[in-house]
Design an enzyme around this catalytic site. Structure first.
Site, mmCIF file in Angstrom:
data_model
loop_
_atom_site.group_PDB
_atom_site.id
_atom_site.type_symbol
_atom_site.label_atom_id
_atom_site.label_comp_id
_atom_site.label_asym_id
_atom_site.label_seq_id
_atom_site.Cartn_x
_atom_site.Cartn_y
_atom_site.Cartn_z
ATOM 1 N N THR A 116 0.836 -1.198 0.000
ATOM 2 C CA THR A 116 0.000 0.000 0.000
ATOM 3 C C THR A 116 0.871 1.247 0.000
ATOM 4 O O THR A 116 1.998 1.225 0.504
ATOM 5 C CB THR A 116 -0.908 0.036 1.251
ATOM 6 O OG1 THR A 116 -1.645 1.260 1.270
ATOM 7 C CG2 THR A 116 -0.104 -0.068 2.533
ATOM 8 N N TYR A 140 -2.156 0.003 9.959
ATOM 9 C CA TYR A 140 -2.286 -0.631 8.648
ATOM 10 C C TYR A 140 -0.998 -0.453 7.857
ATOM 11 O O TYR A 140 -0.394 -1.430 7.384
ATOM 12 C CB TYR A 140 -3.486 -0.050 7.891
ATOM 13 C CG TYR A 140 -3.521 -0.426 6.430
ATOM 14 C CD1 TYR A 140 -3.623 -1.757 6.046
ATOM 15 C CD2 TYR A 140 -3.465 0.551 5.439
ATOM 16 C CE1 TYR A 140 -3.654 -2.105 4.703
ATOM 17 C CE2 TYR A 140 -3.507 0.209 4.107
ATOM 18 C CZ TYR A 140 -3.588 -1.117 3.746
ATOM 19 O OH TYR A 140 -3.625 -1.468 2.416
#
Length: 173
Positions: A116, A140
């Site tokens: 990501t 995350y």
């Protein structure tokens, strides 16, 4: 090529499966369906399983014998990761380690990792490129950086090749 696609019933994974299937690759999808959908897997076999179940994972790798693994399975909600960080570290890091350990045991050395752009945090300059410092600002992003570092160490220690794909906002039709 035989490819195990983890998270292949999710948004990105199902599109990868569709593309690889059209190209004639032999595919097997491994997904716990916590956020994915069985109906999204159109043309190949789906095994419903979790990476915490290391016995099932090993059995699947032994029976299917993939040449490569494409790993799209992860918890991905930034806000949730701030409220429930342990869920993200368990699923994104510990369960990925379970997968990597199984790959080493079964001699599978080709890995594509769905990372990501959250690994960059608040970038120092825009546009952001791959040389930007990794400075995540939430669990995350941190969980994804941890796995990228593990992959780098795997490359150095084993006959293991990988690439990490860092997405910004994935969108489609």
């Amino acid at each position: 090529m035989t490819v195990l696609v983890t998270g292949g019933a999710g948004y990105i994974g199902s599109h990868i499966v569709k593309t690889l299937g059209k190209a004639g690759h032999e595919l097997l999808i491994y997904d716990n369906l916590s956020t994915g959908h069985a109906w999204a897997v159109l043309s190949c076999r789906l095994v419903k399983g979790d990476f915490a179940d290391t016995t099932l994972l090993s059995d699947v790798l032994s029976a299917f014998r993939p040449e490569a693994v494409m790993h799209f399975a992860a918890s991905i909600q930034v806000e949730e990761s701030v409220r429930e960080p342990l869920i993200y570290y368990r699923n994104n890091v510990v369960n990925t380690v379970n997968l990597l350990e199984a790959m080493v045991r079964h001699g599978i050395g080709n890995f594509i990792y769905s990372s990501t752009a959250a690994v960059y945090g608040i970038p120092e300059k825009i546009p952001v490129d791959e040389t930007a410092p990794l400075n995540p600002i939430n669990p995350y992003g941190t969980s994804k950086v941890m796995v990228e570092r593990i992959l780098h160490d795997m490359f150095r220690a084993h006959d293991f090749r990988y690439i990490a794909l860092r997405y910004f906002n994935v969108a489609g039709a």
